[in-house]
Each structure stands twice: as structure tokens, then as C-alpha cells.
Design a protein around this motif. Structure first.
Motif, mmCIF file in Angstrom:
data_model
loop_
_atom_site.group_PDB
_atom_site.id
_atom_site.type_symbol
_atom_site.label_atom_id
_atom_site.label_comp_id
_atom_site.label_asym_id
_atom_site.label_seq_id
_atom_site.Cartn_x
_atom_site.Cartn_y
_atom_site.Cartn_z
ATOM 1 N N LEU A 126 -41.411 -34.546 13.413
ATOM 2 C CA LEU A 126 -41.390 -34.787 11.963
ATOM 3 C C LEU A 126 -39.948 -34.830 11.471
ATOM 4 O O LEU A 126 -39.555 -34.050 10.601
ATOM 5 N N PRO A 127 -39.120 -35.713 12.043
ATOM 6 C CA PRO A 127 -37.698 -35.699 11.698
ATOM 7 C C PRO A 127 -37.471 -35.889 10.193
ATOM 8 O O PRO A 127 -38.033 -36.784 9.575
ATOM 9 N N GLY A 128 -36.699 -35.001 9.640
ATOM 10 C CA GLY A 128 -36.427 -34.988 8.207
ATOM 11 C C GLY A 128 -37.119 -33.860 7.494
ATOM 12 O O GLY A 128 -36.607 -33.355 6.489
ATOM 13 N N ILE A 129 -38.270 -33.415 8.006
ATOM 14 C CA ILE A 129 -38.980 -32.332 7.320
ATOM 15 C C ILE A 129 -38.210 -31.026 7.422
ATOM 16 O O ILE A 129 -38.351 -30.145 6.568
ATOM 17 N N GLU A 130 -37.356 -30.918 8.468
ATOM 18 C CA GLU A 130 -36.582 -29.676 8.609
ATOM 19 C C GLU A 130 -35.630 -29.472 7.432
ATOM 20 O O GLU A 130 -35.250 -28.339 7.122
ATOM 21 N N GLN A 131 -35.242 -30.565 6.769
ATOM 22 C CA GLN A 131 -34.371 -30.439 5.607
ATOM 23 C C GLN A 131 -35.124 -29.913 4.387
ATOM 24 O O GLN A 131 -34.504 -29.449 3.432
ATOM 25 N N THR A 132 -36.438 -30.004 4.410
ATOM 26 C CA THR A 132 -37.248 -29.557 3.268
ATOM 27 C C THR A 132 -37.859 -28.185 3.489
ATOM 28 O O THR A 132 -38.597 -27.697 2.632
ATOM 29 N N THR A 133 -37.588 -27.570 4.642
ATOM 30 C CA THR A 133 -38.192 -26.274 4.969
ATOM 31 C C THR A 133 -37.118 -25.259 5.342
ATOM 32 O O THR A 133 -37.293 -24.461 6.263
ATOM 33 N N ARG A 134 -36.008 -25.295 4.633
ATOM 34 C CA ARG A 134 -34.932 -24.356 4.933
ATOM 35 C C ARG A 134 -35.187 -23.010 4.264
ATOM 36 O O ARG A 134 -35.829 -22.920 3.217
ATOM 37 N N LEU A 135 -34.636 -21.948 4.891
ATOM 38 C CA LEU A 135 -34.610 -20.612 4.314
ATOM 39 C C LEU A 135 -33.164 -20.141 4.344
ATOM 40 O O LEU A 135 -32.491 -20.254 5.380
ATOM 41 N N ALA A 136 -32.677 -19.599 3.236
ATOM 42 C CA ALA A 136 -31.255 -19.264 3.120
ATOM 43 C C ALA A 136 -30.806 -18.274 4.179
ATOM 44 O O ALA A 136 -29.635 -18.277 4.586
ATOM 45 N N PHE A 137 -31.696 -17.406 4.639
ATOM 46 C CA PHE A 137 -31.305 -16.345 5.557
ATOM 47 C C PHE A 137 -31.486 -16.720 7.027
ATOM 48 O O PHE A 137 -31.188 -15.923 7.913
ATOM 49 N N VAL A 138 -31.979 -17.926 7.299
ATOM 50 C CA VAL A 138 -32.090 -18.416 8.674
ATOM 51 C C VAL A 138 -30.873 -19.283 8.975
ATOM 52 O O VAL A 138 -30.541 -20.173 8.182
ATOM 53 N N PRO A 139 -30.168 -19.040 10.091
ATOM 54 C CA PRO A 139 -28.990 -19.857 10.399
ATOM 55 C C PRO A 139 -29.309 -21.347 10.337
ATOM 56 O O PRO A 139 -30.378 -21.777 10.814
ATOM 57 N N PRO A 140 -28.411 -22.151 9.751
ATOM 58 C CA PRO A 140 -28.712 -23.581 9.565
ATOM 59 C C PRO A 140 -28.877 -24.343 10.870
ATOM 60 O O PRO A 140 -29.449 -25.432 10.872
#
Length: 338
Positions: A126-140
Motif C-alpha cells: 500500500l505504498p503511500g499509506i505509510e505517510q497517512t499512518t504516522r505516530l509522532a513517537f515512532v521513529p520516522p
């Protein structure tokens, strides 16, 4: 078990690492994912399925995924067969979109086979969905994985990585046991597994099951957590967890990483080598090596060279790339018989 971490812990990875992960306990993270785009427009925060499905379809790269398919007779409990020589489900290779359509079509139909897709790397499927499921406390740099399926039970297992699991659709129930319960969980084969990790054969047993008598010592130590859409759970590495998907359609997004890695070498690899080298030696010698491991590795009394100045600690000095490199060189030489 920590039910509400300090707000500061959810701001940046370093704060989460220091304030949550170093404690080595599971943590419930209520509502941390409710601002994801897939939840927009839901009647209640994180409460709708349509937005989640729309996102899955939008980012579908058309790749083929492995799908677990279970006959209705197994009650959607994915595990071994009775003889432990096979499994009670079949694996099918299906295009992601077709599998998703079958899951949606079979939802809520008791006579239909259960279906389950797990651990799909988001950037691949699902390339691109990772940009919509970020969490501030998880390393980018940590990429999410996606889990989609009907109501199901995944057998009690552990992970070698730290895990943040976020519910996107449906509900999830986690039943957790601490790492030191391992002896009483009756862990199955380590080299013949359903999905990589060995599982507990006892956790789903009836109370008083004569096959697993020791399990009664830890059964009541279980920690049970239920999560709604938008909620997450931090599961430290080596904590045992059974995972039940409770909705007709369930979607989970999880993040795995080792927050305390100092290089490429993994603790599990070291344990496997120790199994090969030590496990079948006489009891007296195993006890001797246990003392060495305690002294140098587990360090209940502190650093083994604390009595010397830091500059004389050699490769046991505070972790640096130079010291790690020297240690790895020593290890490789020893493995080659040098």
C-alpha cells in the motif's frame, strides 16, 4: 501495566523510549491514532469502516499477498493441527484487492471461511499509506505493517522487536503474559511455526487441562486489554500476547523496531548460538556458564570492570561504534576457529 503514559512521552521518539520503553511494561495508548485520515468522517472518532476501506483500496499496489483461510469448523482460531504435524488452515496466494473483497463479502457470515492477511509491509502493498499512518513517537524510519481479516484468534506468541499495535477497524483484545512466564506456557517448536515465532500451546487450554499442569501457575497473571479504533498498545519485546480480532472486519496497523539496538546483532541470534554451544553440556558446566553470563551480560551487580578506570574497559567500554566493531571482529575470528 501502564494505562496512561505522560503526554510528553507521545511527542517524540526519544521521549517515548525514555519514559515508556525503558520500563519494559505494556502500555495502553488510547486514541493516539484518531487523527489519521482514514478516520475522517466517521460518526464517532475512529468509529467507521468505510474510510479505512477507502484508504486500503486507494493505495493498493496490486501485489499478491499470502492469505490464511480457515474452515468454519476451526472457529477462526489459527493454530496447529492436533498432531502438531501441520496447521488447521490453508495458505492461499491472492491479489490484495481480491482478498480484501472476499474478506468484506464474507464478513458476519458464520458459514463462510474465515480469512486473514497479516504483516503486510505498507510500503510494498500500500505504498503511500505509510505517510497517512504516522505516530509522532515512532521513529520516522520505522515502516508500518497492515493486518486485515475477519474475527479471529492468533495464538499466544512473542516478538523479537518492540511493537506498537494500532486498531484501525474492528476491535482487538490482547491477552498478555510477562517474559518470565515462558516456562509455564508450554512453548511449541521453535523451527516449525505458523508465522515465524513459536507459540504457547497452553494459553487457550481449559482450566485444569492435564497436558499443561504448570500453566495453572500463571493463568491468572494474564493482562487483558481491549482496544477500539484509534487506540494502540505498546508491547515490549518478549512479552507473550494472544491477539483476538473481535469485529466482523478488523484492520490493525503495527510498528516493529528495536529501540535499544546498538548494531546489527540481535539478542535472539546470541541465544540460538548459546543453545548450540551450551544447552547440552553437563549441569555443572551450564551452571558455570550461567555465572559468566550473569557477570558479563546480565550484570546484576553492575559493570564487570567498574573497579577500573573507564579508559581501561577495552571493548567492554560504553557502547561506541569502534568498540562494537572490535567486539564483532573478535567474535567472527572465534566463529572461524581462530
Amino acid at each position: 501495566m501502564i494505562d496512561a503514559p505522560p503526554a510528553e512521552a507521545l511527542t517524540v521518539p526519544d521521549a517515548f523510549r525514555a519514559m515508556v520503553m525503558e520500563r519494559g511494561e505494556p502500555v495502553v495508548l488510547r486514541g493516539v491514532a484518531r487523527d489519521w485520515p482514514m478516520f475522517a468522517g466517521a460518526a464517532t472518532p475512529g468509529g467507521g469502516l468505510d474510510g479505512v476501506v477507502e484508504q486500503l483500496k486507494r493505495f493498493d499496489a496490486g501485489r499478491t499477498a499470502e492469505v490464511f483461510v480457515g474452515d468454519p469448523a476451526i472457529g477462526a482460531r489459527y493454530t496447529y493441527d492436533e498432531a502438531l504435524t501441520g496447521f488447521n488452515f490453508e495458505r492461499r496466494a491472492m491479489p490484495f484487492g481480491a482478498a480484501l473483497a472476499e474478506i468484506l463479502d464474507g464478513a458476519g457470515r458464520p458459514a463462510a471461511s474465515s480469512m486473514y492477511m497479516g504483516s503486510l509491509p505498507a510500503e510494498t502493498y500500500l505504498p503511500g499509506i505509510e505517510q497517512t499512518t504516522r505516530l509522532a513517537f515512532v521513529p520516522p524510519t520505522v515502516q508500518p505493517r497492515i493486518w486485515i481479516g475477519h474475527a479471529s484468534t492468533v495464538a499466544c506468541h512473542y516478538d523479537q522487536m518492540d511493537n506498537v499495535a494500532c486498531v484501525a477497524a474492528g476491535r482487538r483484545r490482547f491477552t498478555l503474559f510477562p517474559p518470565n512466564a515462558i516456562h509455564d506456557l508450554y512453548v511449541g517448536p521453535i523451527d516449525y511455526t505458523m508465522a515465524g515465532q513459536p507459540i504457547s500451546l497452553a494459553v487457550d487450554s481449559d482450566r485444569g487441562d492435564p497436558r499443561y499442569p504448570r500453566f495453572e501457575r500463571v493463568r491468572d497473571r494474564a493482562i487483558v486489554v481491549e482496544l477500539e479504533p484509534g487506540d494502540a498498545l505498546y508491547v515490549p519485546k518478549l512479552w507473550w500476547h494472544k491477539v483476538e480480532a473481535l469485529g466482523d472486519v478488523n484492520v490493525l496497523v503495527n510498528f516493529w523496531w528495536d529501540a535499544f539496538a546498538t548494531g546489527p546483532d540481535r539478542p535472539y541470534t546470541a541465544m540460538m548460538l548459546a543453545l548450540l554451544a551450551i544447552a547440552e553440556r553437563p549441569p555443572a558446566e551450564r551452571a558455570a556458564w550461567r555465572a559468566w553470563f550473569d557477570h558479563y551480560v546480565f550484570r546484576p551487580d553492575g559493570h564487570p570492570l567498574a573497579f577500573l578506570p573507564a579508559e581501561r574497559h577495552g571493548v567492554l567500554g560504553a557502547g561506541s561504534k569502534e568498540n562494537h566493531g572490535r567486539m564483532r571482529t573478535m567474535i567472527m575470528r572465534l566463529l572461524r576457529g581462530g
